[in-house]
Scaffold this motif. Sequence first.
Motif, PDB file in Angstrom:
ATOM      1  N   MET A   1      -4.053   5.681  20.943  1.00 12.06           N
ATOM      2  CA  MET A   1      -3.889   5.507  19.520  1.00 12.06           C
ATOM      3  C   MET A   1      -2.392   5.563  19.198  1.00 12.06           C
ATOM      4  N   PRO A   2      -1.901   4.604  18.398  1.00 10.62           N
ATOM      5  CA  PRO A   2      -0.478   4.600  18.050  1.00 10.62           C
ATOM      6  C   PRO A   2      -0.143   5.751  17.106  1.00 10.62           C
ATOM      7  N   ASP A   3       1.135   6.118  17.094  1.00  9.92           N
ATOM      8  CA  ASP A   3       1.592   7.149  16.169  1.00  9.92           C
ATOM      9  C   ASP A   3       1.411   6.662  14.735  1.00  9.92           C
ATOM     10  N   PRO A   4       1.115   7.580  13.814  1.00 11.42           N
ATOM     11  CA  PRO A   4       0.945   7.160  12.421  1.00 11.42           C
ATOM     12  C   PRO A   4       2.270   6.720  11.801  1.00 11.42           C
ATOM     13  N   VAL A   5       2.182   5.815  10.850  1.00 10.46           N
ATOM     14  CA  VAL A   5       3.339   5.394  10.073  1.00 10.46           C
ATOM     15  C   VAL A   5       3.650   6.530   9.110  1.00 10.46           C
ATOM     16  N   LEU A   6       4.916   6.920   9.008  1.00 12.92           N
ATOM     17  CA  LEU A   6       5.279   8.076   8.199  1.00 12.92           C
ATOM     18  C   LEU A   6       5.946   7.734   6.877  1.00 12.92           C
ATOM     19  N   THR A   7       6.223   6.462   6.636  1.00 10.42           N
ATOM     20  CA  THR A   7       6.784   6.063   5.345  1.00 10.42           C
ATOM     21  C   THR A   7       5.852   5.054   4.691  1.00 10.42           C
ATOM     22  N   SER A   8       5.836   5.091   3.382  1.00 12.11           N
ATOM     23  CA  SER A   8       4.982   4.204   2.605  1.00 12.11           C
ATOM     24  C   SER A   8       5.751   3.783   1.363  1.00 12.11           C
ATOM     25  N   THR A   9       5.519   2.581   0.899  1.00 13.31           N
ATOM     26  CA  THR A   9       6.111   2.132  -0.352  1.00 13.31           C
ATOM     27  C   THR A   9       5.095   2.374  -1.456  1.00 13.31           C
ATOM     28  N   VAL A  10       5.432   3.285  -2.352  1.00 10.00           N
ATOM     29  CA  VAL A  10       4.547   3.649  -3.457  1.00 10.00           C
ATOM     30  C   VAL A  10       4.880   2.753  -4.642  1.00 10.00           C
ATOM     31  N   THR A  11       3.857   2.119  -5.213  1.00 10.85           N
ATOM     32  CA  THR A  11       4.029   1.302  -6.400  1.00 10.85           C
ATOM     33  C   THR A  11       3.439   2.049  -7.590  1.00 10.85           C
ATOM     34  N   CYS A  12       4.268   2.363  -8.542  1.00  9.64           N
ATOM     35  CA  CYS A  12       3.836   3.116  -9.721  1.00  9.64           C
ATOM     36  C   CYS A  12       2.949   2.235 -10.594  1.00  9.64           C
ATOM     37  N   PRO A  13       1.737   2.703 -10.921  1.00 11.63           N
ATOM     38  CA  PRO A  13       0.857   1.907 -11.768  1.00 11.63           C
ATOM     39  C   PRO A  13       1.306   1.882 -13.232  1.00 11.63           C
ATOM     40  N   GLU A  14       2.206   2.775 -13.600  1.00  9.05           N
ATOM     41  CA  GLU A  14       2.687   2.852 -14.987  1.00  9.05           C
ATOM     42  C   GLU A  14       3.820   1.866 -15.257  1.00  9.05           C
ATOM     43  N   CYS A  15       4.803   1.823 -14.354  1.00 10.75           N
ATOM     44  CA  CYS A  15       5.985   0.997 -14.614  1.00 10.75           C
ATOM     45  C   CYS A  15       6.206  -0.104 -13.572  1.00 10.75           C
ATOM     46  N   GLY A  16       5.470  -0.047 -12.462  1.00  6.94           N
ATOM     47  CA  GLY A  16       5.606  -1.071 -11.427  1.00  6.94           C
ATOM     48  C   GLY A  16       6.740  -0.831 -10.444  1.00  6.94           C
ATOM     49  N   ALA A  17       7.475   0.252 -10.601  1.00  4.40           N
ATOM     50  CA  ALA A  17       8.576   0.549  -9.674  1.00  4.40           C
ATOM     51  C   ALA A  17       8.025   0.792  -8.276  1.00  4.40           C
ATOM     52  N   ARG A  18       8.759   0.325  -7.285  1.00  5.06           N
ATOM     53  CA  ARG A  18       8.382   0.513  -5.882  1.00  5.06           C
ATOM     54  C   ARG A  18       9.404   1.432  -5.242  1.00  5.06           C
ATOM     55  N   THR A  19       8.897   2.499  -4.605  1.00  3.50           N
ATOM     56  CA  THR A  19       9.771   3.500  -4.002  1.00  3.50           C
ATOM     57  C   THR A  19       9.283   3.813  -2.601  1.00  3.50           C
ATOM     58  N   GLU A  20      10.189   3.758  -1.632  1.00  3.82           N
ATOM     59  CA  GLU A  20       9.830   4.156  -0.271  1.00  3.82           C
ATOM     60  C   GLU A  20       9.871   5.679  -0.196  1.00  3.82           C
ATOM     61  N   ALA A  21       8.789   6.249   0.344  1.00  5.89           N
ATOM     62  CA  ALA A  21       8.693   7.706   0.420  1.00  5.89           C
ATOM     63  C   ALA A  21       8.154   8.129   1.775  1.00  5.89           C
ATOM     64  N   TRP A  32       2.571  13.049  -7.212  1.00  8.24           N
ATOM     65  CA  TRP A  32       3.841  12.406  -6.866  1.00  8.24           C
ATOM     66  C   TRP A  32       4.471  11.952  -8.168  1.00  8.24           C
ATOM     67  N   GLU A  33       5.749  12.265  -8.359  1.00  5.48           N
ATOM     68  CA  GLU A  33       6.442  11.856  -9.580  1.00  5.48           C
ATOM     69  C   GLU A  33       7.249  10.591  -9.330  1.00  5.48           C
ATOM     70  N   CYS A  34       7.000   9.588 -10.151  1.00  3.35           N
ATOM     71  CA  CYS A  34       7.743   8.333 -10.048  1.00  3.35           C
ATOM     72  C   CYS A  34       9.190   8.592 -10.435  1.00  3.35           C
ATOM     73  N   PRO A  35      10.144   8.244  -9.574  1.00  2.78           N
ATOM     74  CA  PRO A  35      11.552   8.482  -9.905  1.00  2.78           C
ATOM     75  C   PRO A  35      12.061   7.573 -11.021  1.00  2.78           C
ATOM     76  N   ALA A  36      11.373   6.470 -11.284  1.00  2.13           N
ATOM     77  CA  ALA A  36      11.829   5.529 -12.316  1.00  2.13           C
ATOM     78  C   ALA A  36      11.374   5.940 -13.716  1.00  2.13           C
ATOM     79  N   CYS A  37      10.079   6.239 -13.880  1.00  2.00           N
ATOM     80  CA  CYS A  37       9.563   6.546 -15.220  1.00  2.00           C
ATOM     81  C   CYS A  37       9.119   7.997 -15.382  1.00  2.00           C
ATOM     82  N   GLU A  38       9.175   8.764 -14.295  1.00  2.00           N
ATOM     83  CA  GLU A  38       8.815  10.182 -14.271  1.00  2.00           C
ATOM     84  C   GLU A  38       7.340  10.464 -14.554  1.00  2.00           C
ATOM     85  N   SER A  39       6.485   9.450 -14.424  1.00  2.00           N
ATOM     86  CA  SER A  39       5.037   9.673 -14.536  1.00  2.00           C
ATOM     87  C   SER A  39       4.563  10.438 -13.315  1.00  2.00           C
ATOM     88  N   THR A  40       3.629  11.344 -13.520  1.00  2.00           N
ATOM     89  CA  THR A  40       3.042  12.071 -12.404  1.00  2.00           C
ATOM     90  C   THR A  40       1.789  11.327 -11.966  1.00  2.00           C
TER      91      THR A  40
END
Length: 75
Positions: A1-21, A32-40
């Motif tokens: 089994m391959p190692d798990p991927v440890l980074t993901s690009t989160v897309t905020c459903p409120e503002c659409g911002a994409r953040t690698e985390a 998770w708090e969106c760094p763009a709009c601060e929605s939790t």
Amino acid sequence: MPDPVLTSTVTCPECGARTEAEMPTDGCQFFWECPACESTLRPEEGDCCVFCSYGSVPCPPVQKASGAESARCSD
């Protein structure tokens, strides 16, 4: 089994911002708090964490359990 991927690009459903985390390897992240709009963000019903709901790949525990990157908590 391959190692798990440890980074993901989160897309905020409120503002659409994409953040690698970086995902925790030892559990699921319920908030998770969106760094763009601060929605939790919280997981959608049936998902274990915000990465499974809004990320480009599911969290490492789900990846390990399913053995596939494309699996989701609700599958």
